[in-house]
Design a protein around this motif. Structure first.
Motif, short mmCIF file in Angstrom:
data_model
loop_
_atom_site.label_atom_id
_atom_site.label_comp_id
_atom_site.label_asym_id
_atom_site.label_seq_id
_atom_site.Cartn_x
_atom_site.Cartn_y
_atom_site.Cartn_z
N GLU A 28 1.09 -1.41 0.19
CA GLU A 28 -0.17 -0.57 -0.39
C GLU A 28 1.29 0.79 0.14
N ILE A 29 0.64 2.32 -1.16
CA ILE A 29 1.25 3.48 -0.49
C ILE A 29 0.56 4.47 -0.15
N ILE A 30 0.25 5.22 0.93
CA ILE A 30 -0.16 6.41 2.04
C ILE A 30 0.55 7.65 1.25
N ASN A 31 -0.29 8.57 1.13
CA ASN A 31 0.10 9.47 1.07
C ASN A 31 -0.10 11.13 1.65
N THR A 32 0.32 12.03 2.34
CA THR A 32 0.70 12.73 3.65
C THR A 32 -1.30 13.48 3.65
N ASN A 33 -2.45 12.65 3.52
CA ASN A 33 -3.30 13.44 3.88
C ASN A 33 -3.56 12.32 4.40
N GLY A 34 -3.04 11.27 4.36
CA GLY A 34 -4.04 9.25 5.04
C GLY A 34 -4.59 8.66 3.64
N ALA A 35 -4.81 8.88 2.65
CA ALA A 35 -5.18 8.44 1.74
C ALA A 35 -4.10 7.39 0.93
N LYS A 36 -5.46 6.26 0.63
CA LYS A 36 -4.33 5.00 0.32
C LYS A 36 -4.92 5.67 -1.10
N VAL A 37 -2.96 5.57 -2.15
CA VAL A 37 -2.69 6.26 -3.67
C VAL A 37 -2.16 4.77 -4.90
N TYR A 38 -2.15 3.67 -3.72
CA TYR A 38 -2.02 2.37 -4.48
C TYR A 38 -1.95 1.29 -2.97
N ASN A 39 -2.25 0.12 -3.60
CA ASN A 39 -2.90 -1.16 -3.12
C ASN A 39 -3.29 -2.18 -4.01
N ASN A 40 -2.07 -3.50 -4.35
CA ASN A 40 -1.54 -4.30 -4.25
C ASN A 40 -1.20 -5.51 -4.00
N SER A 41 -1.38 -5.97 -4.63
CA SER A 41 -0.35 -7.72 -3.62
C SER A 41 0.08 -8.46 -4.30
#
Length: 89
Positions: A28-41
């Motif tokens: 998961e990649i999370i931006n500084t606002n706390g939003a998940k901008v990427y998610n993969n397995s």
């Protein structure tokens, strides 16, 4: 994790992270606002390469997990100045 800072691609070396690779790896990649901008397995025991061209310049948290354990790493996209008084040489 390479390169530092990253631009259009981010490579995660699973060997360098203390995590059990016998299970599916979630990134998961999370931006500084706390939003998940990427998610993969992924099912891998080596390297994961992620296309990050859609991400804007800035600071991100990269969370790598396998269901039982997780590691979070701070990552920077692009060349950003963290201090207004800092000059580029």
């Amino acid at each position: 994790m390479t390169p530092v800072p990253f631009n259009n691609f981010l490579t995660i070396n699973i060997d360098e992270i203390n995590i059990d690779t016998s299970k599916k790896i979630n990134v998961e990649i999370i931006n500084t606002n706390g939003a998940k901008v990427y998610n993969n397995s992924f099912l891998t025991k080596q390297k994961i390469q992620i296309n990050t061209s859609q991400l804007t310049t800035g600071i991100y948290l990269v969370r790598v997990s396998n269901g039982n354990a997780s590691t979070t790493i701070k990552a920077v996209k692009g060349n950003i100045l963290l201090d207004k008084n800092e000059t580029k040489e």
